[in-house]
Design a protein around this motif. Structure first.
Motif, mmCIF file in Angstrom:
data_model
loop_
_atom_site.group_PDB
_atom_site.id
_atom_site.type_symbol
_atom_site.label_atom_id
_atom_site.label_comp_id
_atom_site.label_asym_id
_atom_site.label_seq_id
_atom_site.Cartn_x
_atom_site.Cartn_y
_atom_site.Cartn_z
ATOM 1 N N UNK A 1 40.251 47.862 45.381
ATOM 2 C CA UNK A 1 41.011 46.870 46.295
ATOM 3 C C UNK A 1 40.070 46.083 46.599
ATOM 4 N N UNK A 2 39.730 47.269 48.061
ATOM 5 C CA UNK A 2 38.921 46.006 48.738
ATOM 6 C C UNK A 2 37.459 45.156 47.849
ATOM 7 N N UNK A 3 37.070 46.463 47.042
ATOM 8 C CA UNK A 3 34.987 45.586 46.633
ATOM 9 C C UNK A 3 35.765 44.522 45.074
ATOM 10 N N UNK A 4 37.869 44.430 45.225
ATOM 11 C CA UNK A 4 37.897 43.468 43.948
ATOM 12 C C UNK A 4 38.065 41.820 44.767
ATOM 13 N N UNK A 5 38.698 42.916 45.629
ATOM 14 C CA UNK A 5 38.932 41.165 46.788
ATOM 15 C C UNK A 5 37.663 40.765 46.955
#
Length: 319
Positions: free
Chosen positions: A135-139
């Motif tokens: 999720x963090x990488x996607x953000x």
């Protein structure tokens, strides 16, 4: 005690005993009041708590403060609906580390009525950490894409468009709704479709490799625009899970380069012509000099002849 989540008729007591004695699988029993009446060694190890600390509402008391109320409210709801469901929460261990736990609750009904739940527990800490990282990488990826002036399109492995960045409508004129769901060849010029298809197929075979190429794409106003593309296969990256095409309009640059080539060719031609002219001028100057030299010599002979004639005349006058 009938266990409704098993389809076949089996000895329920043997199954419960197997779960209860499993050292690796977490197993608990919650009664109709919502109190834990049993927890196996697997569940104790999972929470790093003793049986005494878990029984009753002890397991909820050791949940992370952010999740305590949510667990209590959800359990009350399930005691009313008596349906199969699961609870996920963060467990706060004695060493103050946090683990993530998922308990699947199976309602148990006997001749006496609703008896409570059998719970199968699983430590999902690693899974949660991975999900959070994704999720963090996607953000970060979304923030990078959405704030970039370069257009970005995401495709499935089959070439269907799943996302376009905010810069894409500025580059091509089409809205998000007009492009998402379309094949990636939708706007590509007929002459370039084969090259684009071959490059896309190559990206599927060579994952993570940046493939650069130029193609013509149709703008919404009907113009064919040159696009500089970099296509990369990130299908294995869980935060992206797409083939990524980053592209920008380079029509003006390519046209300027072509004009520059033309001007350079013209200048080279003129330069050669000028050099030829200079050489010709030098040659003409040399020829002129030779002629002048000859003429000067010729004029000197005439002067000598005239001088001799003058001297001869004077001799005749003065014997």
């Amino acid at each position: 005690m009938p266990i409704p989540f098993f389809d076949k008729k089996v000895d329920d007591t043997k199954i419960v005993n197997a779960l209860a004695n499993s050292p690796s699988s977490g197993f608990i029993i919650i009664d109709a009041k919502g109190l834990c009446t049993f927890a196996n060694q697997g569940f104790q190890k999972m929470l790093s708590l003793s049986l005494k600390e878990i029984l009753g509402e002890g397991w909820i008391a050791h949940a992370h403060y952010e999740d305590k109320k949510r667990i209590t409210d959800r359990l009350k709801e399930l005691l009313t609906t008596r349906q199969l469901d699961e609870i996920e929460y963060k467990n706060l261990k004695k060493d103050e580390t946090v683990s993530s736990v998922k308990i699947k609750l199976f309602p148990v009904t006997t001749d006496k009525g609703f008896e409570g739940f059998l719970g199968l527990a699983e430590d999902i800490t690693t899974e949660k950490q991975l999900q959070e990282a994704i999720i963090e990488n996607e953000k970060r990826f979304r923030a990078l894409v959405e704030n970039s002036s370069i257009a970005v399109a995401l495709y499935t492995g089959a070439g269907l468009t799943t996302y376009i960045s905010p810069a894409t409508p500025k580059v091509l004129g089409y809205t998000y709704e007009e492009l998402v769901g379309k094949d990636f060849l939708f706007l590509i010029d007929e002459e370039d479709k084969e090259k684009a298809s071959q490059t896309f197929e190559r990206s599927l075979q060579e994952r993570g490799l940046n493939l650069n190429f130029n193609i013509k794409m149709r703008h919404k106003n009907g113009d064919m625009r040159w696009m500089e593309c970099i296509i990369t296969n990130f299908l294995d990256e869980q935060s992206i899970h797409s083939v990524v095409n980053s592209f920008r309009d380079v029509t003006e640059r390519l046209e300027a380069e072509e004009k520059l080539k033309t001007r350079t060719s013209e200048l080279e031609f003129l330069n050669k012509a000028m050099i030829g002219r200079e050489l010709k001028m030098i040659e003409l100057k040399e020829e002129n000099q030779k002629i002048k030299t000859i003429l000067e010599k010729h004029n000197l002979s005439q002067e000598l002849e005239e001088l001799n004639n003058t001297n001869g005349s004077e001799s005749n006058v003065n014997p």
